[in-house]
Structure formats: structure tokens, C-alpha cells
Scaffold this active site. Sequence first.
Site, PDB file in Angstrom:
ATOM      1  N   LYS A 110       0.824  -1.201   0.000  1.00  0.00           N
ATOM      2  CA  LYS A 110       0.000   0.000   0.000  1.00  0.00           C
ATOM      3  C   LYS A 110       0.868   1.265   0.000  1.00  0.00           C
ATOM      4  O   LYS A 110       2.093   1.183   0.150  1.00  0.00           O
ATOM      5  CB  LYS A 110      -0.927  -0.040   1.213  1.00  0.00           C
ATOM      6  N   PHE A 157     -15.300   3.301   7.604  1.00  0.00           N
ATOM      7  CA  PHE A 157     -13.947   3.661   7.188  1.00  0.00           C
ATOM      8  C   PHE A 157     -13.748   3.640   5.670  1.00  0.00           C
ATOM      9  O   PHE A 157     -12.654   3.953   5.182  1.00  0.00           O
ATOM     10  CB  PHE A 157     -12.912   2.732   7.848  1.00  0.00           C
ATOM     11  N   ARG A 211      -0.257 -15.052   3.975  1.00  0.00           N
ATOM     12  CA  ARG A 211      -1.032 -14.501   5.100  1.00  0.00           C
ATOM     13  C   ARG A 211      -0.246 -14.612   6.406  1.00  0.00           C
ATOM     14  O   ARG A 211      -0.276 -13.702   7.239  1.00  0.00           O
ATOM     15  CB  ARG A 211      -2.381 -15.203   5.233  1.00  0.00           C
ATOM     16  N   THR A 253      -4.313  -8.288  10.601  1.00  0.00           N
ATOM     17  CA  THR A 253      -4.736  -7.015  10.003  1.00  0.00           C
ATOM     18  C   THR A 253      -4.396  -5.836  10.907  1.00  0.00           C
ATOM     19  O   THR A 253      -3.914  -4.805  10.449  1.00  0.00           O
ATOM     20  CB  THR A 253      -6.247  -7.045   9.706  1.00  0.00           C
ATOM     21  N   ARG A 282       3.542  -6.901   9.020  1.00  0.00           N
ATOM     22  CA  ARG A 282       2.813  -5.862   9.764  1.00  0.00           C
ATOM     23  C   ARG A 282       3.356  -5.702  11.180  1.00  0.00           C
ATOM     24  O   ARG A 282       3.410  -4.588  11.701  1.00  0.00           O
ATOM     25  CB  ARG A 282       1.323  -6.188   9.797  1.00  0.00           C
ATOM     26  N   ASN A 319      -1.766  -0.210   7.252  1.00  0.00           N
ATOM     27  CA  ASN A 319      -1.136  -1.471   7.668  1.00  0.00           C
ATOM     28  C   ASN A 319      -0.224  -2.088   6.611  1.00  0.00           C
ATOM     29  O   ASN A 319      -0.037  -3.290   6.570  1.00  0.00           O
ATOM     30  CB  ASN A 319      -2.180  -2.460   8.174  1.00  0.00           C
ATOM     31  N   HIS A 333      -1.651  -5.597   1.560  1.00  0.00           N
ATOM     32  CA  HIS A 333      -2.874  -6.386   1.374  1.00  0.00           C
ATOM     33  C   HIS A 333      -2.468  -7.716   0.767  1.00  0.00           C
ATOM     34  O   HIS A 333      -1.589  -7.769  -0.089  1.00  0.00           O
ATOM     35  CB  HIS A 333      -3.843  -5.680   0.420  1.00  0.00           C
TER      36      HIS A 333
END
Length: 150
Positions: A10, A58, A86, A92, A103, A113, A116
Site C-alpha cells: 500500500k 472507514f 497470510r 490485520t 505488519r 497497515n 494487502h
Amino acid sequence: MIQKSFVMMKPDAVQRRLMGKILSRFEEKGLQIVAVKLMQIDEDLAKTHYGEHADKPFFGSLIEYITSSPSLAMVIEGEEAISTIRKLVGATNPLEADLGTIRGDFAMDTGRNIIHASDSPDSAEREINLFFNEDEICDYEIVDNKLIYE
């Protein structure tokens, strides 16, 4: 089973110059990068990608954030790639993510965070098709795969 997964670094990962560090984690695990593009995500693509969150409070700030700066979209392939990625990515909420996960090591806020990753084979297929054309995904063999997989 060999799977493909969609992964996107991101804007906060791009702005903080973390792309190389994060990419290396996937490669060091034995996963294979088969497509990658740095892109400025427009509002329509962002709304389509995050459509499942459209009714959440959000959503507006998520769309504003994801369109604020470039993101790095990728297709990553490997044995059980979706679950493996993952685990590497972590929870998350970065405050709940284990140290040693992407993360857990780099993110501080759920809204920012870092990354994705597809959560299922269905979402991986949908997201890959949303961000990549078939001819943008490279099919090649890594010579040391014989050392990684049985």
C-alpha cells in the site's frame, strides 16, 4: 498445491521505501514473484477492489488513502501461497501482529497497515484479474525450486 495470490504494498509501504525489504521476505521464503507493477490506483479501481467494505464507516478514508500515492501490485506464486503469505503478512491490526511478520515489524495502525494479501483462492483470482491482464503474468521456472520443494 501451487497457488497464485494477489499482494499489494500500500502507499505507506511505498512512501516509507519498504518495498525491497518486503519483497525479499517473500523470496526468502521460497515464493516466486510472477507479476509486479507500481501503479497509481484510481478511485474506480479502489472502490471495486474494496467493494466488500462499501457500507463500513472507514470506506471513504480507505479509498482516499489507497489512491493517495502509488501502490505496488504483485502476483506471487508458490506452494500453499495464500496461507503462507497470510502468515508472513500477519494480523490485520498491526498491534496484534506477531513480531517477525511484515505488519508486526513495519506497521503501527490498522488504517495504514502496509500490505494487502488475498485471503482465499476465490479472492486471489478476482483480485489478480482486477489488477493484471493474463499476458502480464510470467510463467517461468526457478532453478532452485528442486531444493525448496519435494
